[in-house]
Design a protein around this motif. Structure first.
Motif, PDB file in Angstrom:
ATOM      1  N   PRO A 158      47.707  -9.806 -16.906  1.00  9.10           N
ATOM      2  CA  PRO A 158      48.847 -10.420 -17.591  1.00  9.10           C
ATOM      3  C   PRO A 158      48.676 -10.476 -19.101  1.00  9.10           C
ATOM      4  CG  PRO A 158      48.074 -11.808 -15.785  1.00  9.10           C
ATOM      5  CD  PRO A 158      47.056 -10.733 -15.968  1.00  9.10           C
ATOM      6  N   ALA A 159      47.436 -10.627 -19.542  1.00  6.88           N
ATOM      7  CA  ALA A 159      47.202 -10.826 -20.971  1.00  6.88           C
ATOM      8  C   ALA A 159      47.534  -9.577 -21.785  1.00  6.88           C
ATOM      9  CB  ALA A 159      45.753 -11.243 -21.207  1.00  6.88           C
ATOM     10  N   ASN A 160      47.324  -8.414 -21.223  1.00  5.60           N
ATOM     11  CA  ASN A 160      47.457  -7.194 -22.011  1.00  5.60           C
ATOM     12  C   ASN A 160      48.672  -6.332 -21.720  1.00  5.60           C
ATOM     13  OD1 ASN A 160      44.970  -7.569 -23.476  1.00  5.60           O
ATOM     14  ND2 ASN A 160      43.932  -7.141 -21.535  1.00  5.60           N
ATOM     15  N   TYR A 161      49.251  -6.541 -20.564  1.00  9.36           N
ATOM     16  CA  TYR A 161      50.362  -5.650 -20.225  1.00  9.36           C
ATOM     17  C   TYR A 161      51.570  -5.922 -21.124  1.00  9.36           C
ATOM     18  CZ  TYR A 161      53.377  -2.761 -17.321  1.00  9.36           C
ATOM     19  OH  TYR A 161      54.218  -1.778 -16.867  1.00  9.36           O
ATOM     20  N   PRO A 162      52.107  -4.882 -21.773  1.00  8.12           N
ATOM     21  CA  PRO A 162      53.210  -5.066 -22.744  1.00  8.12           C
ATOM     22  C   PRO A 162      54.548  -5.187 -22.028  1.00  8.12           C
ATOM     23  CG  PRO A 162      52.588  -2.750 -22.646  1.00  8.12           C
ATOM     24  CD  PRO A 162      51.716  -3.456 -21.656  1.00  8.12           C
ATOM     25  N   MET A 163      54.696  -6.282 -21.302  1.00  9.10           N
ATOM     26  CA  MET A 163      55.853  -6.418 -20.429  1.00  9.10           C
ATOM     27  C   MET A 163      57.191  -6.270 -21.158  1.00  9.10           C
ATOM     28  SD  MET A 163      57.045  -6.758 -17.517  1.00  9.10           S
ATOM     29  CE  MET A 163      55.948  -7.439 -16.305  1.00  9.10           C
ATOM     30  N   ARG A 222      40.496  -3.245 -13.206  1.00  9.19           N
ATOM     31  CA  ARG A 222      41.088  -3.155 -14.537  1.00  9.19           C
ATOM     32  C   ARG A 222      40.483  -2.001 -15.341  1.00  9.19           C
ATOM     33  NH1 ARG A 222      42.196  -8.582 -13.667  1.00  9.19           N
ATOM     34  NH2 ARG A 222      40.013  -9.195 -13.751  1.00  9.19           N
ATOM     35  N   GLN A 223      39.173  -1.877 -15.256  1.00 12.09           N
ATOM     36  CA  GLN A 223      38.523  -0.797 -15.996  1.00 12.09           C
ATOM     37  C   GLN A 223      38.975   0.577 -15.524  1.00 12.09           C
ATOM     38  OE1 GLN A 223      34.263  -1.181 -16.019  1.00 12.09           O
ATOM     39  NE2 GLN A 223      34.382  -3.285 -16.797  1.00 12.09           N
ATOM     40  N   ARG A 224      39.042   0.731 -14.228  1.00 13.37           N
ATOM     41  CA  ARG A 224      39.422   2.045 -13.695  1.00 13.37           C
ATOM     42  C   ARG A 224      40.879   2.360 -14.020  1.00 13.37           C
ATOM     43  NH1 ARG A 224      35.792   4.303 -10.139  1.00 13.37           N
ATOM     44  NH2 ARG A 224      33.936   3.029  -9.802  1.00 13.37           N
ATOM     45  N   THR A 225      41.689   1.332 -13.944  1.00 10.68           N
ATOM     46  CA  THR A 225      43.088   1.500 -14.328  1.00 10.68           C
ATOM     47  C   THR A 225      43.172   1.970 -15.780  1.00 10.68           C
ATOM     48  OG1 THR A 225      43.847  -0.191 -12.793  1.00 10.68           O
ATOM     49  CG2 THR A 225      45.245   0.254 -14.698  1.00 10.68           C
ATOM     50  N   ALA A 226      42.412   1.291 -16.628  1.00 10.67           N
ATOM     51  CA  ALA A 226      42.434   1.632 -18.054  1.00 10.67           C
ATOM     52  C   ALA A 226      41.980   3.068 -18.283  1.00 10.67           C
ATOM     53  CB  ALA A 226      41.555   0.656 -18.825  1.00 10.67           C
ATOM     54  N   ALA A 227      40.962   3.482 -17.522  1.00 11.74           N
ATOM     55  CA  ALA A 227      40.437   4.833 -17.703  1.00 11.74           C
ATOM     56  C   ALA A 227      41.499   5.884 -17.370  1.00 11.74           C
ATOM     57  CB  ALA A 227      39.195   5.044 -16.838  1.00 11.74           C
ATOM     58  N   LEU A 228      42.146   5.683 -16.231  1.00 18.44           N
ATOM     59  CA  LEU A 228      43.155   6.669 -15.831  1.00 18.44           C
ATOM     60  C   LEU A 228      44.340   6.646 -16.804  1.00 18.44           C
ATOM     61  CD1 LEU A 228      44.144   8.817 -13.964  1.00 18.44           C
ATOM     62  CD2 LEU A 228      44.839   7.065 -12.317  1.00 18.44           C
ATOM     63  N   ALA A 263      52.207   5.542 -21.906  1.00 17.73           N
ATOM     64  CA  ALA A 263      51.165   5.611 -20.879  1.00 17.73           C
ATOM     65  C   ALA A 263      51.276   4.414 -19.936  1.00 17.73           C
ATOM     66  CB  ALA A 263      49.786   5.654 -21.514  1.00 17.73           C
ATOM     67  N   TYR A 264      51.517   3.268 -20.510  1.00 20.19           N
ATOM     68  CA  TYR A 264      51.708   2.086 -19.659  1.00 20.19           C
ATOM     69  C   TYR A 264      52.895   2.305 -18.716  1.00 20.19           C
ATOM     70  CZ  TYR A 264      48.438  -1.435 -21.470  1.00 20.19           C
ATOM     71  OH  TYR A 264      47.325  -2.159 -21.766  1.00 20.19           O
TER      72      TYR A 264
END
Lengths: 194, 194, 194, 194
Positions: A173-178, B129-135, B155-156
């Motif tokens: 929740p903290a980082n996702y740019p909703m 979270r880390q794996r999500t960020a990597a992909l 990307a998000y």
DNA sequence: CATGAATGAGTATTCATTCAT
DNA sequence: AATGAATGAATACTCATTCAT
């Protein structure tokens, strides 16, 4: 003087609500399987026995929680449908959904944890599919109004973005740019054209 | 005469793999909480004791399953990165992911059921979270190459579509128009321009 | 209508007592480690679940048993202190202790088996030492009254005879000349002089 | 070149000793019931399988440990009997026993923990009684020499002091006045008269 | 002699559910 | 309606012991 039937009815309804809300909170916090019936009763401030007067099994209680959550979502969506004419609803629908998400994490987290539990989805899966289809239907109506070429496919696509965004948000929740993501959705699907 | 160290190593590796695969299958089918250690041992064709010889708790076994699944996904993605130059990877990445999804349902279902279980996500959440960020990082690199204006946000967004599509597909594999959705993703994000 | 609080209290107290007594008997007969929780419940005539309703672990139950036994001993000793003036208590104390011993073997056997189990003495050891010191203190008061030169050392010595006699008796109740040994103790320590 | 029979014998004897000593140490530290066979093998630096070549059950190993400990005590006592004439042995016997106690706590702690475990004493009890009787016999011979009136009763009494002293010392080694207690025993029983 | 993989009966503990009051 | 005592099947995990190599 004994209570009137009406008073009894009300007490019953209130107690049921208390139980369902306690269960919802706990299921969301710790998961269905790891929440004990005893802890639900305690959280609701009543005895185990009494809880079983209202819900005769943990599973029934789960259904009640599910209905409760779904009713809340329906409510939000219905409100949009009632206050906005077809063709202008999409932005409001999306905002309504994501407002509910940011203001009430547990709500959605619970829904997803239920949906992804094999043991639970066996019995709740059909319901999920129907509700998904209904909301996707709302989207499609709007996309038809917007004059999209292939509104059904677009609806599937849009619905996927929505679901993915919810998931990603819940994961971090903290980082996702909703906010930006929602704007982008509206830009992509809410316009009057392809 | 005792077995050689090498022989033991091999036995150990094979048995471990058998156990992990059985556990994965069962966790995916019935969920972590409702799968008994006994059933895992039975499914793997060995005794409970032996299972504990290899994994000292159900929780450790869960981590092993998680690693196993993640390794498989990494493998598929790495293969794409190795065989295609930057700027041309997006379509192949997406196809790779969705091929894996359609050919191995349980795989992904398991991941989502783990991620959405509060009790489990407490301990596996960071890894997710880390794996999500990597992909998502892979996606972003491609979007940069494609000359997108705001590659991070894109990307998000793309990652959300992907996740949402996976979820929707798992909910209703028979009806979700996966192929078209993937094409639409590629059309939207894979082009050389905006 | 639910039971009244008082009724519940009584049920609880009685059930607790039943459990503690069953556990005491079994711990004494077969040792703590080799007594199963199931056998305690069976001996007490109730279900395993109920036993855990009252004691949340086997270890807690052990402490309760320990307290129960100690309370019994305290009772016997206190009775002597209340009914006899300082200076005349020693013979009565010794008789009280050895009466309890001969009438209730298991009682003391249990205490010694607990005290000599490393795993248990780790947690109960301090309590043992304190209670030992207290009783030795009673002895010393009497030895002071008797005008012994080095009452502290004599108390240690007397206490050792007592303990050794208990041990020897438990090892071979049929042959140990308990009565004469007690008389000899009284002759040695109970006189007004030396 | 294969080992000679004699060499094999010696290796066997040494391995047996290693196992027994490891077991003794662990039984003394954690108790018989809570010591695992695996931990004994590990402590002895060999595999579980090999340990079972030497002792075919945990119980057999217990007997071996018991014999080992008893042999050590016998040794000490025999040494006294060989080097001192009847009539002068008591002080030396007592010193020998308490020297062994203070120098090797675990030794005696083990013995008492074995003796007081109901499950164990069932099978080792007779042996204990015999050995107790033998040592008490030694005491009695000395008391006869010393011209005591009722040497048998005195022997029982003395033996009780000894046992009690050992127990008290083990319960609280730091504070128990062992040296003075021993002197007091000698003064009471070692003199030439009543 | 030597290894450690393999077994499975046994153990403490939990928890949904029932029921007497 | 209300309580919480009572049940017992189910579960994760342990450990003495065996056995193929």
């Amino acid at each position: 003087m004994p209570r009137t039937t009406a008073q009894n009815e009300q007490i019953r309804a209130e107690t049921r609500a208390t139980i369902v809300e306690s269960a919802m909170r706990l299921f969301a916090q710790k998961g269905y399987a790891t929440t004990t019936t005893r802890s639900i009763a305690t959280e609701a401030g009543l005895s185990v026995g009494l809880m079983y007067h209202y819900f005769d099994s943990k599973e029934r209680l789960l259904y009640a929680v599910f209905d409760f959550v779904m009713a809340r979502i329906d409510e939000v969506i219905t409100a949009v449908l009632l206050t906005h004419p077809p063709g202008e609803r999409l932005p409001h629908l999306l905002h309504a959904i994501f407002d509910l998400l940011t203001s009430q994490h547990e709500f959605w987290g619970l829904l997803y944890s239920l949906r992804t539990q094999p043991a639970i989805s066996v019995v709740l899966g059909d319901d999920f599919r129907q509700r998904t289809a209904a909301l996707r239907g709302c989207f499609m109506d709007e996309l038809v109004h917007a004059g999209k070429e292939n509104p059904q496919l677009e609806a599937y696509y849009l619905y996927s973005v929505v679901e993915g965004a919810i998931q990603q948000y819940l994961l971090d929740p903290a980082n996702y740019p909703m906010a930006e993501i929602v704007e982008k959705m509206i830009a992509q699907f809410g316009g009057k054209q392809t």
